[in-house]
Design a protein around this motif. Structure first.
Motif, mmCIF file in Angstrom:
data_model
loop_
_atom_site.group_PDB
_atom_site.id
_atom_site.type_symbol
_atom_site.label_atom_id
_atom_site.label_comp_id
_atom_site.label_asym_id
_atom_site.label_seq_id
_atom_site.Cartn_x
_atom_site.Cartn_y
_atom_site.Cartn_z
ATOM 1 N N LEU A 203 0.848 -1.190 0.000
ATOM 2 C CA LEU A 203 0.000 0.000 0.000
ATOM 3 C C LEU A 203 0.885 1.242 0.000
ATOM 4 C CD1 LEU A 203 -2.783 1.486 0.450
ATOM 5 C CD2 LEU A 203 -2.342 1.279 2.877
ATOM 6 N N ALA B 156 -1.740 -1.578 -3.795
ATOM 7 C CA ALA B 156 -2.813 -0.584 -3.729
ATOM 8 C C ALA B 156 -2.163 0.794 -3.647
ATOM 9 C CB ALA B 156 -3.688 -0.828 -2.516
ATOM 10 N N VAL B 157 -2.677 1.687 -4.455
ATOM 11 C CA VAL B 157 -2.135 3.042 -4.488
ATOM 12 C C VAL B 157 -3.266 4.008 -4.194
ATOM 13 C CG1 VAL B 157 -1.226 4.812 -6.029
ATOM 14 C CG2 VAL B 157 -0.333 2.491 -6.163
ATOM 15 N N VAL B 158 -3.076 4.858 -3.215
ATOM 16 C CA VAL B 158 -4.060 5.893 -2.925
ATOM 17 C C VAL B 158 -3.314 7.213 -2.970
ATOM 18 C CG1 VAL B 158 -5.701 6.788 -1.245
ATOM 19 C CG2 VAL B 158 -5.335 4.328 -1.412
ATOM 20 N N CYS B 159 -3.711 8.070 -3.889
ATOM 21 C CA CYS B 159 -2.920 9.294 -4.061
ATOM 22 C C CYS B 159 -3.821 10.509 -4.215
ATOM 23 C CB CYS B 159 -2.007 9.151 -5.273
ATOM 24 S SG CYS B 159 -0.982 10.579 -5.556
ATOM 25 N N ALA B 160 -3.637 11.475 -3.344
ATOM 26 C CA ALA B 160 -4.320 12.769 -3.466
ATOM 27 C C ALA B 160 -3.284 13.851 -3.180
ATOM 28 C CB ALA B 160 -5.479 12.829 -2.483
ATOM 29 N N GLY B 161 -3.708 15.077 -3.068
ATOM 30 C CA GLY B 161 -2.767 16.150 -2.703
ATOM 31 C C GLY B 161 -2.149 16.824 -3.899
ATOM 32 N N LYS B 162 -1.153 17.670 -3.629
ATOM 33 C CA LYS B 162 -0.590 18.507 -4.693
ATOM 34 C C LYS B 162 0.833 18.058 -5.037
ATOM 35 C CE LYS B 162 0.135 23.339 -5.826
ATOM 36 N NZ LYS B 162 -0.222 23.200 -7.211
ATOM 37 N N ASN B 163 1.050 17.934 -6.324
ATOM 38 C CA ASN B 163 2.369 17.600 -6.849
ATOM 39 C C ASN B 163 2.956 16.314 -6.255
ATOM 40 O OD1 ASN B 163 4.432 18.049 -8.616
ATOM 41 N ND2 ASN B 163 5.611 19.315 -7.192
ATOM 42 N N ASN B 164 2.107 15.357 -6.029
ATOM 43 C CA ASN B 164 2.579 14.054 -5.550
ATOM 44 C C ASN B 164 2.649 13.106 -6.733
ATOM 45 O OD1 ASN B 164 2.485 14.917 -2.868
ATOM 46 N ND2 ASN B 164 0.289 14.502 -2.796
ATOM 47 N N SER B 165 3.552 12.169 -6.658
ATOM 48 C CA SER B 165 3.557 11.187 -7.742
ATOM 49 C C SER B 165 3.881 9.799 -7.212
ATOM 50 C CB SER B 165 4.531 11.596 -8.840
ATOM 51 O OG SER B 165 5.835 11.298 -8.470
ATOM 52 N N VAL B 166 3.195 8.847 -7.784
ATOM 53 C CA VAL B 166 3.364 7.456 -7.387
ATOM 54 C C VAL B 166 3.589 6.641 -8.646
ATOM 55 C CG1 VAL B 166 2.282 5.470 -6.271
ATOM 56 C CG2 VAL B 166 1.725 7.755 -5.507
ATOM 57 N N GLN B 167 4.549 5.764 -8.590
ATOM 58 C CA GLN B 167 4.778 4.871 -9.735
ATOM 59 C C GLN B 167 4.855 3.453 -9.229
ATOM 60 O OE1 GLN B 167 7.725 5.607 -12.813
ATOM 61 N NE2 GLN B 167 8.155 7.492 -11.752
ATOM 62 N N HIS B 168 4.195 2.583 -9.913
ATOM 63 C CA HIS B 168 4.281 1.173 -9.530
ATOM 64 C C HIS B 168 4.513 0.340 -10.780
ATOM 65 C CE1 HIS B 168 3.204 -2.572 -7.439
ATOM 66 N NE2 HIS B 168 2.846 -2.906 -8.647
ATOM 67 N N GLU B 169 5.442 -0.583 -10.680
ATOM 68 C CA GLU B 169 5.696 -1.476 -11.819
ATOM 69 C C GLU B 169 5.859 -2.878 -11.284
ATOM 70 O OE1 GLU B 169 9.058 -0.720 -14.469
ATOM 71 O OE2 GLU B 169 8.827 1.353 -13.831
ATOM 72 N N GLU C 37 0.229 14.851 -11.330
ATOM 73 C CA GLU C 37 -0.456 16.066 -11.794
ATOM 74 C C GLU C 37 0.009 16.394 -13.208
ATOM 75 O OE1 GLU C 37 0.133 19.313 -9.245
ATOM 76 O OE2 GLU C 37 -0.942 18.399 -7.610
ATOM 77 N N HIS D 146 2.419 -5.048 -14.903
ATOM 78 C CA HIS D 146 1.458 -3.967 -14.749
ATOM 79 C C HIS D 146 2.174 -2.715 -14.271
ATOM 80 C CE1 HIS D 146 0.422 -5.496 -10.460
ATOM 81 N NE2 HIS D 146 1.495 -4.776 -10.443
ATOM 82 N N CYS E 144 1.407 1.488 -12.844
ATOM 83 C CA CYS E 144 0.386 2.376 -12.329
ATOM 84 C C CYS E 144 1.053 3.707 -11.990
ATOM 85 C CB CYS E 144 -0.204 1.701 -11.097
ATOM 86 S SG CYS E 144 -1.130 2.750 -10.050
ATOM 87 N N ALA F 210 -6.973 9.423 -6.488
ATOM 88 C CA ALA F 210 -6.900 8.225 -7.336
ATOM 89 C C ALA F 210 -6.537 7.044 -6.464
ATOM 90 C CB ALA F 210 -5.846 8.408 -8.413
ATOM 91 N N ALA G 35 -5.777 2.997 -6.887
ATOM 92 C CA ALA G 35 -5.603 1.954 -7.899
ATOM 93 C C ALA G 35 -5.047 0.702 -7.263
ATOM 94 C CB ALA G 35 -4.659 2.451 -8.983
ATOM 95 N N VAL H 86 0.281 7.895 -10.817
ATOM 96 C CA VAL H 86 -0.645 8.959 -10.440
ATOM 97 C C VAL H 86 0.178 10.233 -10.369
ATOM 98 C CG1 VAL H 86 -2.296 9.771 -8.731
ATOM 99 C CG2 VAL H 86 -1.904 7.324 -8.973
#
Lengths: 477, 394
Positions: free
Chosen positions: A371, A403-416, B345, B339, B341, B322, B324, B343
């Motif tokens: 997560l 599981a990725v939960v992302c909100a807020g400003k200028n955040n980034s999430v990457q999953h591979e 801006e 896969h 993923c 978001a 996922a 997220v």
């Protein structure tokens, strides 16, 4: 009275299957304290009485037991294997009743022999700053280099920490992982015994690793150690834990709770090499809180156990905090390694990284479950997650449940995530040069995990490579 | 065979009563907006008390355009209009139960969730579309929902070796709870190129499930767009049980007005030597939320499978969210699966570039979202249709 004749102990045949691996042996049971089989409030009171604890600890334990009994197994998302655990058939506290020793010469013979065979005293002499060795429920040996004591570093078992340093211990105990976090943290809170308590004062950097070794010797037993590590502002430490148990006919439960607190600018590295035997349920809750500019790294290797469920977490609570999980899982025949990581970003400019590699052999199953959570209101947070799986046989299995939960400003999430098999060309190349098929496969698997193995301290990484080779034996065909 | 539909409806009613509404411990609803799909929120629809409080002119003009050549229109589950090209037959569910009882049974047998079972409890609502073997056809299908509870089951029985270009439009008007279940039974070596646009007006609920049954040698190119101001959920299942099949499916969601859009996908590989690729993209405005969960499962017998999945979300506001969960369950070793993923801006450098060239912030944002959406439709051969869809979305 605790259930089922608590004071009575039975001897078991000694030295089971010595030839399989370093940890697969046991000595006859000889316990002065035994809380009996099954779990109820009397068992909890018995443990608390034997340990001569303050009333608030007993109260804490009893409330936790109540929570444990109310909570269901999380089988709506987790494996149904959990239902095979019969809590009424487990022994929750076994101890020899001897005081913990500061020198290996004073440690009882069978315990000493156990740890000598596992190479713990030798490692201590060679490269460790301190060692704690836990045999079933209690710590049998604990020692730390003198210069660290002078610096004010505390490295004792949890029960000693609870008694001698209540002002620090109580402040953080159960705060990172609340009792009702999950069923198994509630269970641990009710019957915890042993584990390490470490406090590193402000600005102290412990150059050599501190190590704990957890050993299960008895059948149908549950080990519930509780570890709390606090690194004060600017402090640094590396903690390593190793786990083994002999192979018994019946299941054994290991359910630890590990809480880490890294205060402003502190760094904690927590290294685990888990090599429980295949009948151990290894259900562990591990979580750290990283304050401003702090770093927490979980470096985790799961090789043994029948079922492991372990998702080390970091709560990135202070600005610019950093969390990292490096995880290797090897799932051999009939094993299920359900491991992963959690990163909870609750402050701005926090970063996290998760790297997971798993190898499934035979009908083994390796699952990644993770997560990454960036709450609304935080900004400039980053996460990168990479999961690679290697499948050796046609009936091997791998799963990825991120599981990725992302909100807020200028955040980034990457999953591979990716899945691959051993390259036939690589194996052919190695066989041409005279390697047996097993040796070639073992080399290829070691190559697959090599970049993560390098993250472990050198002494561990050599041991890890050897363990992986052992796991690969018999995987051909 | 009216008895067959009666039997299906009765047993579905029973199952609907037994099954709980979505709850926290239901993994298939993880991250979903349970409040919007709970009994309290849905009760007004069952009472037909919800009413149409919002009026979207786009949805009204779109409704008028549905009655065209080569089109079928379903109005609250009833066939309202049909102008069919050669090689296509449309039957009511009652007639289909007579002519194709096994297919109808297997279609309703797929229903296993609360709302697809709700649809099955009204088994006669819907249509059975039969495409002849080796036919090459283009078909438009419009599904309009206006009643408090509006359900439709649509079976596409695609003949062996045939080629179907399908354009679907789902219109859920305010005050309507719309539950649509579509089943695509592809014949061997058939080809399906499908575009769908779903518009849900504020005050509606739109549930949609699609099942694709894929035997040997099938090619599917599929693009789906979701636009609207109402909570919606979309479940898409691809059952690949034949070799040499190829599925390329893409979805785009434009979310505004603080709603949650739920997308659940399953790529089930039950035979080897096939390929599937799924891509989900969402542009999330205001305090809206995307809940995506996608599963790739490769069975032990499905060696030499290639399966990919990606989910990319663009957060257009600080309150956008978001969630996922891309899942892999791989039981075979000679496969290539992955896969990804992300997220993030909008890239500030790209925005700056557009501002420099005189674009107003709104136009720059729109352009950015449009380019983000365009890749969803890039594999479709009918570019005119794609342009129409894009003009609907933006």
């Amino acid at each position: 009275m605790p259930a089922d004749n608590p004071e009575k102990t039975e001897a078991l045949p000694s030295a089971l299957n010595l030839d399989r691996s370093a940890g697969d042996f046991s000595f006859a049971e000889d316990y002065a304290y035994n809380a009996g089989t099954g779990l109820n409030a009397d068992v909890v009171r018995y443990i608390s009485r034997v340990k001569d604890e303050d009333p608030w600890v007993l109260d804490f334990r009893l409330k936790a037991l109540e929570r444990f009994e109310k909570m269901a197994n999380p089988t709506h998302w987790a494996t149904k294997k959990l239902d095979d655990l019969d809590f009424s058939k487990i022994r929750y506290y076994l101890a020899k009743g001897e005081k913990k020793k500061r020198s290996w010469d004073e440690v009882p013979d069978d315990v000493k022999k156990t740890f000598e065979r596992l190479g713990v005293p030798e490692q201590e002499r060679a490269f460790l700053a301190g060692v704690e060795a836990q045999f079933d429920s209690e710590s049998a040996y604990s020692n730390m280099k003198e210069y660290l004591q002078k610096d004010g570093v505390i490295f004792v078992d949890s029960n000693e920490g609870l008694k001698k340093y209540p002002e620090i211990f109580r402040k953080y105990f159960g705060k990172v992982i609340p009792v009702s976090d999950n069923k198994y943290s509630a269970l641990n809170s009710a019957v915890f015994s042993g584990g390490s308590f470490i406090y590193v004062p402000k600005g102290v950097k412990v150059a050599q690793p501190l190590q704990a070794y957890f050993r299960i010797n008895a059948e149908s037993f549950g080990q519930f150690e509780r570890t709390l590590i606090i690194a004060d502002e600017g402090a640094e430490l590396m903690y390593m834990e190793g786990c083994t148990a002999p192979r018994f006919e019946t299941g054994t439960l290991h359910s630890a709770v590990v809480e880490l607190v890294a205060l402003k600018g502190a760094k904690i590295q927590y290294v685990t090499v888990q090599n429980w035997s295949n009948n151990v349920f290894n259900l562990v809750t591990k979580r750290g809180v990283a304050e401003e500019d702090a770093q927490i790294r979980w470096i985790d290797c799961n090789i043994g156990s029948g079922l492991t469920m372990k998702y080390p977490a970091v709560v990135l609570k202070g600005e610019r905090a950093r969390g990292e999980v490096v995880s290797i899982a090897i799932a051999n025949n009939s094993q299920h390694q359900d491991t992963g990581a959690k990163m909870i970003h609750v402050a701005d400019n926090t970063t996290s990284n998760i790297t997971s590699k798993s190898v499934s052999i035979g009908d083994g199953r390796a699952s990644y479950r993770g997560l990454v959570h960036m709450t609304s209101g935080v900004k400039n947070c980053k996460n990168n997650t990479v999961c690679d799986a290697l499948l050796i046989n046609s009936n091997s299995r791998t799963d990825t449940y991120p599981a990725v939960v992302c909100a807020g400003k200028n955040n980034s999430v990457q999953h591979e995530a990716s899945v691959s098999k051993l390259s036939e060309e690589q194996i052919f190349y190695m066989r041409q040069r005279g390697l047996s098929e097993t040796a070639a496969m073992s080399l290829a698997v070691n190559g697959f995990v090599n970049d993560l193995v390098k993250e472990f301290p050198m002494e561990y990484s050599v041991e890890l490579k050897r363990l992986i080779e052992l796991q690969m034996e018999g995987s051909v065909g | 065979m009216e008895n067959l539909l009666l039997h299906i409806s009765d047993s579905a009613k029973k199952r609907f009563a037994e099954l709980p509404f979505p709850h926290r411990k239901d993994e298939f609803w993880r991250f979903g907006d349970l409040k919007s799909w709970g009994v309290d929120a849905l009760f007004p629809f069952f009472q037909n008390h919800s009413g149409r409080n919002f009026k979207d002119l786009k949805i009204e003009s779109l409704e008028k355009s549905l009655h065209a050549k080569n089109s079928i229109v379903l109005f609250d589950g009833q066939i309202l209009f049909a102008d069919l090209p050669k090689g296509v037959k449309v039957l009511s569910m009652g007639a289909a139960a007579e002519d194709f009882p096994e297919r109808v049974k297997s279609f309703y047998g797929l229903a296993d969730g609360k709302f697809d079972i709700l649809q099955a409890s009204r088994a006669s609502a819907g249509a059975y579309v039969k495409i002849d073997d080796y036919a090459d056809v283009e078909l438009n299908v419009g599904i309009v929902s206006k009643l408090g509870i509006s359900t439709a089951g649509v079976v596409f029985d695609i003949g062996r070796g045939s080629s179907l270009k399908l354009n679907r439009k789902y219109l859920a008007f305010g005050g309507s709870f719309c539950a649509v279940h579509a089943g695509f039974f592809c014949g061997e070596k058939s080809r399906l190129e499908s575009t769908s646009v779903k518009l849900s007006e504020g005050g509606s609920r739109a549930f949609e499930r699609e099942d694709f049954d894929i035997p040997n040698g099938v090619e599917i190119i599929d693009a789906f767009a979701q636009v609207g101001a109402a909570p919606s959920r979309q479940e898409r299942n691809f059952e690949i049980r034949g070799a040499d099949s190829c599925v390329d499916t893409r979805a785009f969601a434009l979310l505004r007005g603080g709603i949650t859009h739920d997308i659940r996908t399953r790529q089930m590989h039950r035979a080897g030597n096939s390929k599937s690729d799924l891509a989900v993209r969402a542009a999330i405005f205001d305090s809206s939320k995307l809940a995506f969960s996608g599963l790739i499962r490769v069975e032990e017998c499905a060696q030499k499978t290639e399966s990919y999945q990606s989910c990319r979300s663009l957060l257009m506001s600080e309150k956008a969210l978001a969630q996922a969960s891309p899942i892999l369950e791989i039981c075979a070793n000679d496969v290539a699966c992955s896969h990804g993923c992300t997220v993030a801006e909008p890239d500030p450098e790209e925005l700056f570039y557009m501002f420099q060239r005189g674009l107003a912030p709104d136009s720059a944002m729109r352009l950015m979202v449009r380019s983000f959406a365009e890749s969803t439709f890039e594999k479709l051969s009918d570019r005119e249709n794609v342009e129409q869809i894009m003009s609907l979305i933006f």
